[in-house]
Motif scaffolding. Structure first.
Motif, mmCIF file in Angstrom:
data_model
loop_
_atom_site.group_PDB
_atom_site.id
_atom_site.type_symbol
_atom_site.label_atom_id
_atom_site.label_comp_id
_atom_site.label_asym_id
_atom_site.label_seq_id
_atom_site.Cartn_x
_atom_site.Cartn_y
_atom_site.Cartn_z
ATOM 1 N N GLY A 247 16.327 -7.050 28.486
ATOM 2 C CA GLY A 247 17.380 -6.253 27.867
ATOM 3 C C GLY A 247 18.049 -6.926 26.688
ATOM 4 N N SER A 248 17.603 -8.139 26.350
ATOM 5 C CA SER A 248 18.182 -8.830 25.198
ATOM 6 C C SER A 248 17.625 -8.245 23.899
ATOM 7 C CB SER A 248 17.871 -10.326 25.274
ATOM 8 O OG SER A 248 16.467 -10.518 25.255
ATOM 9 N N LEU A 249 18.414 -8.310 22.854
ATOM 10 C CA LEU A 249 18.024 -7.767 21.561
ATOM 11 C C LEU A 249 17.162 -8.778 20.818
ATOM 12 C CD1 LEU A 249 18.470 -5.233 19.815
ATOM 13 C CD2 LEU A 249 20.359 -6.433 18.711
ATOM 14 N N GLN A 250 15.982 -8.349 20.420
ATOM 15 C CA GLN A 250 15.051 -9.232 19.727
ATOM 16 C C GLN A 250 14.896 -8.793 18.269
ATOM 17 O OE1 GLN A 250 11.414 -9.056 21.944
ATOM 18 N NE2 GLN A 250 12.183 -10.360 23.602
ATOM 19 N N LYS A 251 14.785 -9.769 17.398
ATOM 20 C CA LYS A 251 14.631 -9.531 15.957
ATOM 21 C C LYS A 251 13.236 -9.948 15.525
ATOM 22 C CE LYS A 251 16.409 -11.150 11.505
ATOM 23 N NZ LYS A 251 17.414 -12.012 10.821
ATOM 24 N N HIS A 252 12.530 -9.031 14.906
ATOM 25 C CA HIS A 252 11.172 -9.319 14.413
ATOM 26 C C HIS A 252 11.181 -9.229 12.887
ATOM 27 C CE1 HIS A 252 9.158 -9.193 18.374
ATOM 28 N NE2 HIS A 252 10.139 -8.341 18.677
ATOM 29 N N ASP A 253 10.847 -10.337 12.273
ATOM 30 C CA ASP A 253 10.814 -10.440 10.808
ATOM 31 C C ASP A 253 9.365 -10.245 10.354
ATOM 32 O OD1 ASP A 253 11.148 -10.962 8.178
ATOM 33 O OD2 ASP A 253 12.127 -12.911 8.435
ATOM 34 N N SER A 254 9.084 -9.137 9.692
ATOM 35 C CA SER A 254 7.703 -8.831 9.303
ATOM 36 C C SER A 254 7.514 -8.942 7.797
ATOM 37 C CB SER A 254 7.312 -7.425 9.769
ATOM 38 O OG SER A 254 8.155 -6.460 9.183
ATOM 39 N N LEU A 255 6.290 -9.254 7.437
ATOM 40 C CA LEU A 255 5.880 -9.323 6.033
ATOM 41 C C LEU A 255 5.057 -8.086 5.722
ATOM 42 C CD1 LEU A 255 6.258 -11.557 3.833
ATOM 43 C CD2 LEU A 255 3.911 -12.264 4.338
ATOM 44 N N CYS A 256 5.458 -7.320 4.688
ATOM 45 C CA CYS A 256 4.818 -6.032 4.393
ATOM 46 C C CYS A 256 4.145 -6.053 3.023
ATOM 47 C CB CYS A 256 5.838 -4.892 4.439
ATOM 48 S SG CYS A 256 6.596 -4.659 6.058
ATOM 49 N N ILE A 257 2.946 -5.547 2.981
ATOM 50 C CA ILE A 257 2.207 -5.398 1.726
ATOM 51 C C ILE A 257 2.273 -3.936 1.297
ATOM 52 C CG2 ILE A 257 -0.042 -5.648 0.599
ATOM 53 C CD1 ILE A 257 -0.718 -7.748 2.716
ATOM 54 N N LEU A 258 2.603 -3.697 0.023
ATOM 55 C CA LEU A 258 2.769 -2.341 -0.514
ATOM 56 C C LEU A 258 1.712 -2.068 -1.584
ATOM 57 C CD1 LEU A 258 6.644 -2.405 -0.864
ATOM 58 C CD2 LEU A 258 5.356 -1.131 0.832
ATOM 59 N N PRO A 259 0.500 -1.671 -1.184
ATOM 60 C CA PRO A 259 -0.545 -1.386 -2.180
ATOM 61 C C PRO A 259 -0.187 -0.213 -3.092
ATOM 62 C CG PRO A 259 -1.250 -0.718 0.025
ATOM 63 C CD PRO A 259 0.020 -1.502 0.194
ATOM 64 N N LEU A 260 0.691 0.695 -2.633
ATOM 65 C CA LEU A 260 1.096 1.827 -3.456
ATOM 66 C C LEU A 260 1.794 1.378 -4.731
ATOM 67 C CD1 LEU A 260 1.489 4.926 -3.766
ATOM 68 C CD2 LEU A 260 3.637 4.664 -2.510
ATOM 69 N N ASN A 261 2.480 0.237 -4.666
ATOM 70 C CA ASN A 261 3.226 -0.227 -5.834
ATOM 71 C C ASN A 261 2.315 -0.679 -6.970
ATOM 72 O OD1 ASN A 261 5.756 0.379 -4.985
ATOM 73 N ND2 ASN A 261 6.294 -1.683 -4.326
ATOM 74 N N ILE A 262 1.065 -0.979 -6.665
ATOM 75 C CA ILE A 262 0.112 -1.296 -7.732
ATOM 76 C C ILE A 262 -0.089 -0.071 -8.622
ATOM 77 C CG2 ILE A 262 -2.271 -1.946 -8.237
ATOM 78 C CD1 ILE A 262 -0.664 -4.238 -7.193
ATOM 79 N N VAL A 263 -0.166 1.094 -8.005
ATOM 80 C CA VAL A 263 -0.303 2.345 -8.766
ATOM 81 C C VAL A 263 1.006 2.671 -9.478
ATOM 82 C CG1 VAL A 263 -0.855 4.800 -8.609
ATOM 83 C CG2 VAL A 263 -1.987 3.172 -7.088
ATOM 84 N N ASN A 264 2.133 2.493 -8.779
ATOM 85 C CA ASN A 264 3.436 2.803 -9.372
ATOM 86 C C ASN A 264 3.713 1.981 -10.626
ATOM 87 O OD1 ASN A 264 4.110 4.720 -7.439
ATOM 88 N ND2 ASN A 264 5.113 3.250 -6.104
ATOM 89 N N GLU A 265 3.424 0.690 -10.558
ATOM 90 C CA GLU A 265 3.768 -0.178 -11.681
ATOM 91 C C GLU A 265 2.946 0.147 -12.923
ATOM 92 O OE1 GLU A 265 0.964 -4.134 -10.870
ATOM 93 O OE2 GLU A 265 3.014 -4.088 -10.097
#
Length: 362
Positions: A247-265
């Motif tokens: 029941g303890s609150l856990q924090k998960h720090d994730s690393l995200c890759i955004l391939p969509l931003n290659i098209v946006n830029e």
């Protein structure tokens, strides 16, 4: 996708009767097609494929991907200036130490496709309004005289009908011209407002976007930091909270890759350069219109440049005797009529509106 993009070609089709100029069409037709094309491509990339991919342990990947995409991801702006591989893992990625004020959140990449669509609508609005205001007047009075090959009797009848219209409707086209010039001014206002709003949308980064990219070539290779990652980061962070087994609150720090931003830029690099070119052209067009309105002596030269077959004296008579609305109408007629027919009509029209000068010359 191909069928959708092919459907946009109808906006670029050649107009047999032209009621505007090239810069006006570049803003209304070409820019609208450009923005709609970018919107469709980004929409397809966003919803057909995987726009985000996050790395996290102990939680199903698709859950984190969906959460981080719906909410937002963030970077640490001070980490963009650190050396990648030694101080930070990626540009803008560092340990946050729970400093909320040091984070920069990114949510606008979800809205890019919609923003581009509304930008396209805004660019098409001046053309839509002008088509309503114009009401097919130019096509009606041209009556097919833009085609050189035509039976003589039919050509003469149509020419006489056109001359009769011009003679009977003198000083009735001022609003026709004013409405068109207002639509041209609307194009300039639209581009300025769009650039301002895009700058706000991208947190003040858009105005200098293209300039920083051009300056990148002067920076040594080891010191280069891609300016596009400030607006469209390719790697970001996302915090996911969940309850553990006790029941303890856990924090998960994730690393995200955004391939969509290659098209946006890449999309917004092109848009930045195109908008700057379009802004310069529209400013030049408005300055040209100001000269045309404020310097009446400039008009005969413009009319003569439209068709060199007409004598400069005839152009002076027409420019002096007609008000600005009628002058604009015959100026645009020169773009749509066969040159030989246009010369005949304008010569006869000048005789009709100033017979005394014609008799003196005779």
């Amino acid at each position: 996708m191909y069928k959708l993009l092919v459907g946009l070609k109808s906006y670029l089709k050649w107009q047999d009767i032209q009621t505007d100029n090239t810069i006006f069409r570049l803003h209304n037709s070409f820019t609208t097609v450009l923005l709609l094309t970018c919107s469709l491509i980004i929409t397809a990339t966003q919803y057909v494929g995987q726009p985000i991919s996050c790395i996290v342990n102990g939680i199903p990947t698709h859950v984190v991907n969906t959460f981080c995409w719906i909410h937002s991801t963030f970077t640490m702006p001070d980490a963009f200036r650190r050396q990648v591989g030694r101080e930070v893992a990626h540009p803008g990625i560092a340990n946050d130490f729970d400093e909320e004020d040091a984070k920069k959140y990114y949510t606008y990449y979800q809205w890019v496709c919609f923003v581009l669509f509304f930008q396209a609508i805004a660019c098409y609005t001046p053309k839509f309004l002008w088509d309503k205001f114009e009401g097919g007047l130019m096509r009606m009075i041209v009556m097919g005289l833009n085609i050189t090959i035509c039976p003589r009797a039919e050509k003469e009848a149509k020419r006489d009908a056109l001359l009769d219209y011009l003679t009977k409707h003198v000083k009735r086209h001022k609003m026709y011209a004013i409405r068109y010039w207002l639509c041209e001014a609307m194009c300039l206002i639209n581009i300025i407002v769009q650039m301002y709003l895009m700058n706000r949308f991208f947190d003040g980064e858009f105005m200098s976007y293209g300039t920083r990219i051009m300056q990148l070539s002067d920076v040594p290779q080891e010191q280069r930091v891609d300016p596009m990652v400030y607006i469209f980061p390719r790697v970001t962070k996302c915090i996911f909270h969940k309850y553990g087994a006790s029941g303890s609150l856990q924090k998960h720090d994730s690393l995200c890759i955004l391939p969509l931003n290659i098209v946006n830029e890449k999309t917004y690099v092109f848009i930045w350069f195109w908008y700057m070119i379009l802004l310069a052209l529209l400013i030049g067009l408005i300055v040209f219109r100001a000269f045309m309105l404020l310097m009446p002596k400039f008009r005969p030269r413009l009319l003569h440049a439209r068709n060199r077959m007409i004598s400069l004296e005839t152009c002076r008579i027409l420019s002096q005797k007609l008000d600005i609305g009628d002058w604009w109408l015959i100026y645009m007629l020169g773009r749509n009529l066969d040159p030989a027919i246009y010369k005949e009509v304008m010569t006869e029209f000048s005789k009709e509106i100033d017979p005394s000068r014609y008799n003196r010359n005779k």
